[in-house]
Design a protein around this motif. Structure first.
Motif, PDB file in Angstrom:
ATOM      1  N   ARG A  77     -22.591 -27.959  -5.722  1.00 17.29           N
ATOM      2  CA  ARG A  77     -22.534 -28.246  -4.435  1.00 17.29           C
ATOM      3  C   ARG A  77     -23.516 -29.138  -4.057  1.00 17.29           C
ATOM      4  NH1 ARG A  77     -23.384 -23.369  -3.260  1.00 17.29           N
ATOM      5  NH2 ARG A  77     -25.473 -23.245  -2.096  1.00 17.29           N
TER       6      ARG A  77
ATOM      7  N   ARG B  20     -24.996 -15.190  11.488  1.00 14.09           N
ATOM      8  CA  ARG B  20     -24.774 -15.751  10.001  1.00 14.09           C
ATOM      9  C   ARG B  20     -25.330 -15.252   8.924  1.00 14.09           C
ATOM     10  NH1 ARG B  20     -24.583 -22.170  11.347  1.00 14.09           N
ATOM     11  NH2 ARG B  20     -23.763 -22.061   9.224  1.00 14.09           N
TER      12      ARG B  20
ATOM     13  N   GLU C  42     -24.628 -13.016   6.565  1.00 14.56           N
ATOM     14  CA  GLU C  42     -24.106 -13.154   5.357  1.00 14.56           C
ATOM     15  C   GLU C  42     -24.265 -14.440   4.599  1.00 14.56           C
ATOM     16  OE1 GLU C  42     -23.045 -10.284   3.607  1.00 14.56           O
ATOM     17  OE2 GLU C  42     -24.027  -9.306   5.688  1.00 14.56           O
ATOM     18  N   GLU C  43     -24.193 -15.336   5.382  1.00 14.43           N
ATOM     19  CA  GLU C  43     -24.215 -16.944   4.822  1.00 14.43           C
ATOM     20  C   GLU C  43     -25.786 -16.998   4.346  1.00 14.43           C
ATOM     21  OE1 GLU C  43     -22.714 -20.307   7.125  1.00 14.43           O
ATOM     22  OE2 GLU C  43     -22.159 -18.702   8.511  1.00 14.43           O
ATOM     23  N   LEU C  44     -26.550 -16.552   5.244  1.00 18.76           N
ATOM     24  CA  LEU C  44     -28.280 -16.636   4.824  1.00 18.76           C
ATOM     25  C   LEU C  44     -28.284 -15.817   3.337  1.00 18.76           C
ATOM     26  CD1 LEU C  44     -29.683 -16.433   8.272  1.00 18.76           C
ATOM     27  CD2 LEU C  44     -29.883 -18.291   6.713  1.00 18.76           C
TER      28      LEU C  44
ATOM     29  N   ALA D 286     -26.080 -14.713   1.111  1.00 17.27           N
ATOM     30  CA  ALA D 286     -25.493 -15.413  -0.091  1.00 17.27           C
ATOM     31  C   ALA D 286     -26.353 -16.682  -0.687  1.00 17.27           C
ATOM     32  CB  ALA D 286     -24.233 -16.093   0.380  1.00 17.27           C
ATOM     33  N   ALA D 287     -26.941 -17.535   0.308  1.00 20.90           N
ATOM     34  CA  ALA D 287     -27.772 -18.538  -0.078  1.00 20.90           C
ATOM     35  C   ALA D 287     -28.838 -18.320  -0.617  1.00 20.90           C
ATOM     36  CB  ALA D 287     -28.102 -19.602   1.401  1.00 20.90           C
TER      37      ALA D 287
ATOM     38  N   GLU E  37     -28.336 -16.725  -4.295  1.00 19.39           N
ATOM     39  CA  GLU E  37     -28.341 -17.912  -5.142  1.00 19.39           C
ATOM     40  C   GLU E  37     -29.571 -18.687  -5.429  1.00 19.39           C
ATOM     41  OE1 GLU E  37     -24.363 -20.381  -6.202  1.00 19.39           O
ATOM     42  OE2 GLU E  37     -25.236 -20.544  -4.092  1.00 19.39           O
TER      43      GLU E  37
ATOM     44  N   ARG F  69     -30.489  -8.208   2.282  1.00 24.19           N
ATOM     45  CA  ARG F  69     -29.850  -7.840   3.595  1.00 24.19           C
ATOM     46  C   ARG F  69     -30.678  -6.579   4.306  1.00 24.19           C
ATOM     47  NH1 ARG F  69     -25.118  -6.217   1.648  1.00 24.19           N
ATOM     48  NH2 ARG F  69     -24.106  -8.161   1.940  1.00 24.19           N
TER      49      ARG F  69
ATOM     50  N   SER G 155     -31.246 -22.224   1.243  1.00 25.89           N
ATOM     51  CA  SER G 155     -31.363 -21.497   2.581  1.00 25.89           C
ATOM     52  C   SER G 155     -31.887 -22.119   3.627  1.00 25.89           C
ATOM     53  CB  SER G 155     -32.157 -20.014   2.323  1.00 25.89           C
ATOM     54  OG  SER G 155     -33.394 -20.295   1.727  1.00 25.89           O
TER      55      SER G 155
ATOM     56  N   LEU H  84     -29.489 -24.535   5.207  1.00 30.82           N
ATOM     57  CA  LEU H  84     -28.750 -23.649   6.115  1.00 30.82           C
ATOM     58  C   LEU H  84     -29.197 -23.367   7.505  1.00 30.82           C
ATOM     59  CD1 LEU H  84     -26.023 -22.134   6.663  1.00 30.82           C
ATOM     60  CD2 LEU H  84     -26.727 -20.082   5.311  1.00 30.82           C
TER      61      LEU H  84
ATOM     62  N   ASP I 101     -29.067 -25.977   9.857  1.00 28.43           N
ATOM     63  CA  ASP I 101     -27.721 -26.100  10.349  1.00 28.43           C
ATOM     64  C   ASP I 101     -27.633 -25.292  11.552  1.00 28.43           C
ATOM     65  OD1 ASP I 101     -24.842 -27.087  10.623  1.00 28.43           O
ATOM     66  OD2 ASP I 101     -24.410 -24.596   9.835  1.00 28.43           O
TER      67      ASP I 101
END
Length: 484
Positions: A6, A83, A85-87, A89-90, A93, A103, A186, A189, A192
């Protein structure tokens, strides 16, 4: 067949950009030891562009009434929830952190902290106006300092970014922030999210900028002529370098550095409850926390019982995959950190005893077992220096005076805790312990309303609370003549 990595990019003046010279670095998932992304290795041209954007955006952002800045931060907090779930996941990882814990333990406090500082934006208090010389009235203005260069660490990339940008933006400053080179995903993100909110509400997206890169990138940011303030969360060595660099043009410096938290356990403590809480506070996030309960001082009368119980708790603590809801922590952040933790264990003196753990776990990634080491002396390396791993050391003390002496006998002074049922003793210890935070019969809870920051080589300045907000402001005296 290989999977394409990515591509992460800088965020400058509302645009995602590669490094000007095209240089990149690989970003590794510490749970697998494999690269999953590339990020810009930003140089002077990128830093110049980000600082120019922040400088250009500053006057309009500074001059907004506080309620308008509050609207931005409240919407950012809402967007974090939307958002989430996006945070998650980032960040998982980024750091190999268990998804369930990101979470439950990171998203809610981050949202709360952003909302706290949104409220603080409207509480720019100063002393009341008054006459301190005949014929003149004095007033105090509290103003933003300007552009802030901020460097966040790799142990809590998202949360530490929040601790930096939220008070800075609330106070009317603009921001250029650099995440660690091992954990940029993160923060990119977050850029964004914040950029979209600024755009929606009609503000310059140059208010918030993200630069990816390494130590050299951070040095360029701190030494740049534009920022009025440099803020870093990191190692003592990094903090000293930032302070030295910033001194060349007298920038303000805000430092949150290392820790070596003493956990003083007296003989009247409920051992089972103390062990349960201390083991969580020592091993959470793989011990990669400046406030972690890593250095236990226990009264000699309960030493053996306490050590046995702590070793049992360590053996029952799990580390492992990000999707395993039974694990307390994931891997160490990077290969160098794994090497550092191993080194402390390999160099243990002959009088030390490993009661639990002490070894790497698994065939891939940077996992290390929950570890307990006893039999240590005050001047041992592992007692004096920050391990930043899932390692709890235990020493035996004879009386309150010795406990205070040993607790204070390190170069760090960020956090500490006292475990006793004796209220008077707890009050004496809270006075005597030379640390920015003293917990009593608990260890590690934080709230947005209370300050976080240390003394000595743990740095200076506060995060969170109104004190942390004040650090991003400057005070101006205005005096006016009452004569015509």
């Amino acid at each position: 067949m290989t999977t394409a990595l990515r591509r992460l990019r800088n965020y400058i003046d509302g645009e995602f950009r590669d490094a000007a010279d095209g240089r990149t670095t690989e970003v590794v998932n510490p749970a697998t030891g494999e690269p999953y992304a590339t990020a810009p290795l930003s140089g002077a041209a990128d830093v110049d562009a980000a600082m120019a954007a922040a400088e250009a955006a500053f006057p309009a952002w500074r001059d907004l009434i506080p309620a308008e800045r509050q609207k931005v931060l409240l919407k950012v907090a809402d967007r974090f929830e939307e958002r989430a779930e996006e945070l998650i996941a980032a960040e998982s990882e980024n750091c190999g952190k268990p998804i369930a814990l990101v979470r439950s333990e990171e998203i809610p406090p981050m949202v709360d902290q952003i909302r706290f500082f949104a409220g603080a934006a409207r509480m720019l208090e100063g002393r009341s106006a008054g006459e301190y010389m005949d014929g003149f009235t004095s007033i105090i203005r509290r103003e933003p300092v300007g552009v802030c260069a901020q460097v966040a660490p790799w142990n809590y990339p998202m949360m530490m970014a929040v601790w930096k940008f939220a008070p800075a933006l609330a106070a009317g400053n603009t921001v250029v922030i650099k995440p660690s080179d091992t954990t940029p995903a993160s923060t990119v993100l977050i850029a964004d999210i914040i950029g979209s909110v600024l755009d929606e509400l009609g503000h310059s997206r140059g208010v918030f900028n993200v630069i990816c890169g390494d130590r050299e990138t951070g040095r360029l940011m701190v030494e740049h002529k534009v920022p009025a303030m440099a803020s870093i969360t990191g190692s003592v060595r990094a903090g000293m370098q930032v302070a030295e660099s910033a001194s060349k043009d007298l920038k303000r410096v805000h430092l949150e550095l290392g820790g070596k938290a003493p956990v003083v356990v007296f003989e009247d403590t409920d051992i089972a409850k103390a062990v349960e809480d201390i083991s969580v506070a020592g091993y959470f996030n793989a011990g990669q926390d400046c406030t972690a309960a890593t250095r236990v001082l226990v009264h000699e009368s309960i030493h053996d019982e306490f050590v046995a119980a702590l070793a049992k708790a360590a053996s029952e603590t799990k580390t492992g995959a990000v999707d395993d809801e039974d694990v307390l922590y994931g891997p160490l952040n990077n290969a160098n950190q794994l090497k550092q933790v191993k080194g402390f264990i390999e160099r243990l003196p002959a009088h030390a005893k490993i009661e639990a753990g002490g070894e790497q776990v698994g065939e891939k990634g940077y996992f290390f077992a929950p570890t307990v080491v006893s039999g240590l002396k005050q001047d041992d390396e592992i007692v004096q220096h920050e391990v930043f791993g899932p390692v709890i050391t235990v020493q035996s003390f004879s009386d309150e005076k010795q406990a205070v002496q040993w607790a204070n006998g390190v170069e760090y002074a960020l956090a500490s805790s006292v475990w006793t049922k004796d209220h008077a003793r707890a009050m004496r210890m809270s006075k005597s312990l030379d640390f920015g935070c003293v917990w009593i019969n608990t260890h590690i809870p934080l709230v947005a309303e209370m300050p976080h920051g240390g003394f000595k080589k743990s740095g200076y300045g506060k995060d969170l609370s109104s004190y942390g907000f004040d650090d991003y402001t400057r005070i101006k005296h205005v005096m006016t003549s009452l004569d015509g």
